[in-house]
Design a protein around this motif. Structure first.
Motif, PDB file in Angstrom:
ATOM      1  N   TYR A   1      29.915  33.067  14.280  1.00  4.33           N
ATOM      2  CA  TYR A   1      30.217  34.490  14.431  1.00  4.33           C
ATOM      3  C   TYR A   1      29.242  35.137  15.414  1.00  4.33           C
ATOM      4  N   ALA A   2      29.747  36.150  16.141  1.00  9.03           N
ATOM      5  CA  ALA A   2      28.897  36.905  17.045  1.00  9.03           C
ATOM      6  C   ALA A   2      28.022  37.898  16.301  1.00  9.03           C
ATOM      7  N   MET A   3      28.473  38.343  15.138  1.00  6.36           N
ATOM      8  CA  MET A   3      27.699  39.284  14.329  1.00  6.36           C
ATOM      9  C   MET A   3      28.167  39.139  12.885  1.00  6.36           C
ATOM     10  N   ALA A   4      27.241  38.824  11.980  1.00  6.73           N
ATOM     11  CA  ALA A   4      27.634  38.641  10.582  1.00  6.73           C
ATOM     12  C   ALA A   4      26.407  38.660   9.692  1.00  6.73           C
TER      13      ALA A   4
ATOM     14  N   VAL B   1      17.544  31.969  11.520  1.00  3.96           N
ATOM     15  CA  VAL B   1      17.998  33.258  11.011  1.00  3.96           C
ATOM     16  C   VAL B   1      18.074  33.211   9.478  1.00  3.96           C
ATOM     17  N   LYS B   2      17.650  34.308   8.855  1.00  5.87           N
ATOM     18  CA  LYS B   2      17.653  34.360   7.397  1.00  5.87           C
ATOM     19  C   LYS B   2      18.735  35.285   6.846  1.00  5.87           C
ATOM     20  N   ASP B   3      18.923  36.458   7.482  1.00  2.00           N
ATOM     21  CA  ASP B   3      19.801  37.477   6.903  1.00  2.00           C
ATOM     22  C   ASP B   3      21.027  37.807   7.743  1.00  2.00           C
ATOM     23  N   GLN B   4      20.895  37.820   9.048  1.00  2.44           N
ATOM     24  CA  GLN B   4      21.999  38.290   9.883  1.00  2.44           C
ATOM     25  C   GLN B   4      22.015  37.553  11.215  1.00  2.44           C
ATOM     26  N   VAL B   5      23.159  36.990  11.567  1.00  3.87           N
ATOM     27  CA  VAL B   5      23.304  36.336  12.870  1.00  3.87           C
ATOM     28  C   VAL B   5      23.729  37.377  13.899  1.00  3.87           C
ATOM     29  N   LYS B   6      23.298  37.143  15.165  1.00  2.30           N
ATOM     30  CA  LYS B   6      23.533  38.132  16.219  1.00  2.30           C
ATOM     31  C   LYS B   6      24.385  37.612  17.371  1.00  2.30           C
ATOM     32  N   LEU B   7      24.719  36.328  17.350  1.00  4.70           N
ATOM     33  CA  LEU B   7      25.535  35.765  18.426  1.00  4.70           C
ATOM     34  C   LEU B   7      26.115  34.439  17.977  1.00  4.70           C
ATOM     35  N   VAL B   8      27.200  34.042  18.618  1.00  8.80           N
ATOM     36  CA  VAL B   8      27.747  32.706  18.395  1.00  8.80           C
ATOM     37  C   VAL B   8      26.733  31.693  18.931  1.00  8.80           C
ATOM     38  N   GLY B   9      26.259  30.823  18.056  1.00 16.27           N
ATOM     39  CA  GLY B   9      25.240  29.859  18.438  1.00 16.27           C
ATOM     40  C   GLY B   9      23.878  30.147  17.856  1.00 16.27           C
ATOM     41  N   ASP B  10      23.713  31.290  17.153  1.00 20.43           N
ATOM     42  CA  ASP B  10      22.448  31.589  16.494  1.00 20.43           C
ATOM     43  C   ASP B  10      22.072  30.444  15.543  1.00 20.43           C
ATOM     44  N   CYS B  11      20.775  30.157  15.433  1.00 21.14           N
ATOM     45  CA  CYS B  11      20.311  29.015  14.646  1.00 21.14           C
ATOM     46  C   CYS B  11      20.206  29.384  13.166  1.00 21.14           C
ATOM     47  N   VAL B  12      20.986  28.719  12.336  1.00 20.99           N
ATOM     48  CA  VAL B  12      21.060  29.036  10.906  1.00 20.99           C
ATOM     49  C   VAL B  12      20.332  27.995  10.059  1.00 20.99           C
ATOM     50  N   ALA B  13      20.414  26.724  10.408  1.00 25.78           N
ATOM     51  CA  ALA B  13      19.740  25.672   9.640  1.00 25.78           C
ATOM     52  C   ALA B  13      19.404  24.510  10.563  1.00 25.78           C
ATOM     53  N   PHE B  14      18.423  23.719  10.137  1.00 28.21           N
ATOM     54  CA  PHE B  14      17.971  22.565  10.914  1.00 28.21           C
ATOM     55  C   PHE B  14      18.013  21.342  10.000  1.00 28.21           C
ATOM     56  N   VAL B  15      18.811  20.362  10.378  1.00 26.83           N
ATOM     57  CA  VAL B  15      19.021  19.177   9.548  1.00 26.83           C
ATOM     58  C   VAL B  15      18.376  17.966  10.220  1.00 26.83           C
TER      59      VAL B  15
ATOM     60  N   LEU C   1      28.192  20.002   5.933  1.00 35.98           N
ATOM     61  CA  LEU C   1      28.269  20.139   4.476  1.00 35.98           C
ATOM     62  C   LEU C   1      27.510  21.369   3.968  1.00 35.98           C
ATOM     63  N   ILE C   2      26.809  22.046   4.867  1.00 40.11           N
ATOM     64  CA  ILE C   2      26.091  23.259   4.463  1.00 40.11           C
ATOM     65  C   ILE C   2      27.108  24.381   4.284  1.00 40.11           C
ATOM     66  N   ASP C   3      27.037  25.034   3.152  1.00 38.38           N
ATOM     67  CA  ASP C   3      27.978  26.111   2.824  1.00 38.38           C
ATOM     68  C   ASP C   3      27.311  27.451   3.101  1.00 38.38           C
ATOM     69  N   VAL C   4      27.749  28.128   4.158  1.00 41.57           N
ATOM     70  CA  VAL C   4      27.214  29.441   4.511  1.00 41.57           C
ATOM     71  C   VAL C   4      28.296  30.485   4.273  1.00 41.57           C
ATOM     72  N   ASP C   5      27.971  31.485   3.492  1.00 43.27           N
ATOM     73  CA  ASP C   5      28.902  32.578   3.211  1.00 43.27           C
ATOM     74  C   ASP C   5      28.577  33.723   4.160  1.00 43.27           C
ATOM     75  N   TYR C   6      29.436  33.922   5.153  1.00 47.39           N
ATOM     76  CA  TYR C   6      29.233  34.971   6.152  1.00 47.39           C
ATOM     77  C   TYR C   6      30.085  36.198   5.836  1.00 47.39           C
ATOM     78  N   GLU C   7      29.565  37.358   6.171  1.00 44.19           N
ATOM     79  CA  GLU C   7      30.342  38.598   6.175  1.00 44.19           C
ATOM     80  C   GLU C   7      30.442  39.058   7.626  1.00 44.19           C
ATOM     81  N   SER C   8      31.616  38.869   8.228  1.00 43.91           N
ATOM     82  CA  SER C   8      31.789  39.183   9.641  1.00 43.91           C
ATOM     83  C   SER C   8      31.641  40.681   9.888  1.00 43.91           C
ATOM     84  N   LEU C   9      30.979  41.023  11.016  1.00 42.06           N
ATOM     85  CA  LEU C   9      30.750  42.416  11.398  1.00 42.06           C
ATOM     86  C   LEU C   9      31.248  42.640  12.822  1.00 42.06           C
TER      87      LEU C   9
END
Length: 740
Positions: free
Chosen positions: A6-9, A66-80, A94-102
């Motif tokens: 997501y670009a913003m979520a 990122v911990k709370d809010q992503v700001k662009l498509v490609g923002d880093c959410v987790a490192f495996v 397999l990582i389950d991320v619950d996003y709220e699109s903005l």
């Protein structure tokens, strides 16, 4: 790296349990884990600008994860981290991320429109900074008395580097020493070490070593301080093993820093004779969602290029840095100069068309002349030396400008549109920061040359060895070259802003001079002569008027024997040269592009290209020409085809080489590169920056040629990239307008 779709979520939750239990997985890290470490975010070197009201610029934190809010498509959410790349990639899914699109915004003008979504809630206008330069009152007065005013809105499209070698890095934490080692391809090892140590991990610089290898292209892109660099180091500490990350091509399109992406309203005031009176410029520039390490620099750092080679007495510029939900922008070959040259040189052509004057003649009439050097332009930048009209004359002759209309008529008989475009530009280079070089003789007489700068295709090993060989009179085969390793090189600001030859080369020259000075003292002792009686030529110390001599290799070997040298002389021959210029230098050049357009398809064919370039002292003509070839191609690429495009939801739709077009060798004609050196006194060898002049002049020259080809259809302007589709549409619209 698990990246945001997501670009913003908002991130409602992240569940990593299944991924952590997947085969081969060693560690799954999230923003919560990073926050627990109390580490810092990614830094920005240019965070000292202001807003229009004088308050500090808005500088948001750039989290590594990122911990709370992503700001662009490609923002880093987790490192495996897993045993294999495939296992890590499978586990990331397999990582389950619950996003709220903005709502998001990716258009730079749209970002400052009323009601636009805020990229950062506490920066509702999306404006990071505002900067102005020049004399607004003088410009207003110039416009008030002008006989002609020419103005145009110009779009400089978003591009990315598409380096041959995708990004990658390897982190290795040594628990015994408590020390991190980072292997990666980059432009600036020592500044990166400082950023990792002091601004991210909060540890001494001595606890970090950066080792750069051969780099398959950079162009500014590898000057970024990317998330993955601290991530591999952190993960290595946690799992007790080296960790390697590599980027695939599509991932690079969304995560490598982008560049350009600004919109400019520009106006030029002229008198009845076409003399420039005043220039007014307003630019809005996209920073992306975060501030990159040098993100605010390109739109503000090359205003000297905007004033150009011209004697325009009054110039005023306003630049607004704007947040958008895109990948952050950072310097890319030219770092603001190609954008500035583009809008300035396009405007000169528009003015020539408006006044029915020849564009080459307009440039010559308004150009600063050699006898006026040093020249301080209306924005306060001083050019030390240069021959702007002379360069133009050489280029016009080389391309046979006087007979162009004959060639245009011949092309018309073949059913194609032929055009010619000119640019005459100047570029501020070689930032006044220090650079070091070490020359270390071994007891056997061989040499290690240690440089703080780092090559990413320029041929540093060749050219710096040339300086040593020329000054010390030794063979290249006796020299081992070491570059960039922060444990070996004293310091290096890095390779960017076309600074390596002029500043790094001067550091080499200084190290050579210091080596010769010490060797002279030792040689005088060995030859039982006064130092003043020694002559050093082609690597040999000779007592004047005699046949008694010692080569520098013989002197170097003797330097390691305490009994062979004076007691007051420290044994060995190991010198360091550290050089900082007192002021910038200004390479300049003329580029002329001649091309043909098929009106039925909009296809462009470049048929002739001439570049007359002044980069001061030329150390290696072949390497210089290669630099110019590459830079020109990059400028032509942006002008005609390259374009990073996001859709209205912030999705990257030019995310592969199937969608992002880059120029190929078979799409370019022979380029004639003519050197016209005027050495500068800003450094020890007289060199000016050469690497960024190519794209600086190529952008405007190419688009000026496209517009000139469309001259029979009365087309005044076309935005970049001038793709076949865009050109075809422009032709069809112009035909319809003429028919009406």
């Amino acid at each position: 790296v698990l990246r945001s779709p997501y670009a913003m979520a908002n991130i409602r939750s992240i569940n990593t349990e299944v991924a952590q239990a997947a085969p081969g997985v060693l560690q799954v890290l999230t923003g919560e884990d990073w926050a627990k470490e109390n580490y810092g975010g990614l830094p920005c070197e240019d965070a000292n600008k202001k807003k229009q009201d004088g308050s500090p610029m808005y500088h948001p934190e750039h989290p590594v994860l990122v911990k709370d809010q992503v700001k662009l498509v490609g923002d880093c959410v987790a490192f495996v981290v897993a045993e294999t790349y495939a296992q890590a990639r499978d586990a990331a899914e397999l990582i389950d991320v619950d996003y709220e699109s903005l709502p998001s915004v990716t258009d730079v003008e749209g970002a400052i429109a009323e009601g636009a979504p805020a990229v950062w809630p506490d920066c509702p206008d999306n404006i990071s900074f505002f900067e102005e330069k020049g004399d607004a009152a003088a410009v207003d007065a110039a416009f008030a008395r002008a006989d002609h005013i020419v103005q145009q809105k110009m779009v400089v499209n978003r591009v990315t580097a598409v380096a041959m070698e995708p990004r990658g890095c390897l982190g290795d934490y040594d628990e015994r020493q408590g020390r991190y080692t980072l292997y990666t391809g980059l432009q600036n090892p020592h500044p990166l070490r400082q950023q990792l140590a002091q601004e991210i991990f909060n540890i001494p610089e001595t606890d970090v070593r950066v080792i750069p290898g051969d780099v398959g292209g950079s162009f500014g892109m590898r000057g970024g301080t990317y998330n993955e660099l601290p991530l591999v180091l952190w993960a290595s500490r946690l799992i007790g093993r080296p960790v390697k990350w590599r980027c695939d091509r599509s991932e690079g399109f969304m995560s490598d820093s982008h560049a350009r992406d600004n919109v400019t309203d520009i106006a030029l005031a002229l008198d009845k004779d076409g003399i420039f009176l005043g220039l007014k410029v307003k630019t809005v520039a996209s920073m992306g969602a975060y501030l990159a390490i040098r993100g605010p620099r390109p739109p503000t750092n090359n205003l000297g290029t905007l004033a150009g080679i011209y004697k325009t007495p009054a110039v005023h510029v306003e630049v607004t840095g704007v947040f958008t939900n895109n990948c952050e922008t950072n310097p890319y070959r030219g770092a603001g100069a190609p954008e500035a040259a583009y809008v300035g040189e396009r405007l000169v052509d528009l003015a020539a068309k408006e006044l029915s004057m020849d564009p080459a003649e307009r440039r010559q009439k308004n150009s600063v002349t050699p006898d006026q050097m040093p020249w301080t332009n209306a924005l306060g930048f001083t050019y030390d030396v240069g021959d702007f009209p002379g360069n133009m004359g050489k280029a016009l002759k080389a391309i046979d400008y006087d007979n162009f209309e004959t060639r245009r008529a011949e092309a018309a008989e073949r059913g194609v549109l032929r055009g010619i475009g000119i640019s005459n530009t100047v570029k501020k280079t070689s930032s006044p920061n220090l650079e070091s070089s070490g020359i270390r003789f071994d007891p056997s007489g061989t040499v290690t040359l240690i440089m703080g700068t780092i090559s990413h295709g320029q041929g540093h090993e060749t050219v710096f060895k040339q300086i040593v060989c020329d000054r010390l009179g030794i063979e290249p085969s006796t020299i081992r070259y070491v570059q960039g390793d922060t444990d070996m090189a004293t310091y290096g600001r890095g390779t960017f802003n076309s600074r390596s030859m002029s500043i790094g080369g001067s550091a080499v020259a200084l190290a050579c001079d210091k080596t010769i000075a010490k060797a002279t003292t030792i040689a005088a002792h060995l030859l039982e002569a006064a130092e003043a009686d020694l002559v050093f030529e082609e690597g040999v110390f000779t007592v004047a008027g005699t046949d008694r001599s010692k080569t520098i290799i013989e002197v170097a070997k003797a330097a390691f024997s305490a009994s062979a040298i004076p007691a007051e002389i420290e044994p060995g021959l190991n010198e360091i040269g550290t050089f900082t210029p007192q002021y910038w230098n200004w390479p300049t050049g003329v580029q002329i592009c001649e091309l043909e357009i098929d009106p039925d398809t909009g296809t462009t064919n470049i048929v002739n290209f001439v570049c007359v370039d002044d980069v001061g002292t030329v150390v290696n003509p072949m390497l210089l020409k290669a630099q110019m070839h590459g830079g020109i191609i990059q400028g032509v690429g942006q002008a005609l085809m390259e374009d990073i495009v996001y859709d209205e939801t912030g999705q990257l739709i030019s995310g592969s080489l199937m969608d992002y077009c880059v120029p190929r060798a078979d799409g370019m004609c022979f380029m004639e590169i003519i050197s016209a050196p005027v050495p500068t006194a800003s450094n020890l060898i007289g060199a000016k920056g050469g690497g960024e002049s190519g794209p600086t002049g190529a952008l405007p020259a190419t688009i000026n040629a496209v517009v000139d080809a469309l001259k029979p259809l009365d087309v005044a302007h076309i935005d970049m990239p001038a793709t076949p589709h865009r050109i075809w549409q422009t032709i069809e619209q112009a035909k319809a307008a003429q028919a009406a």
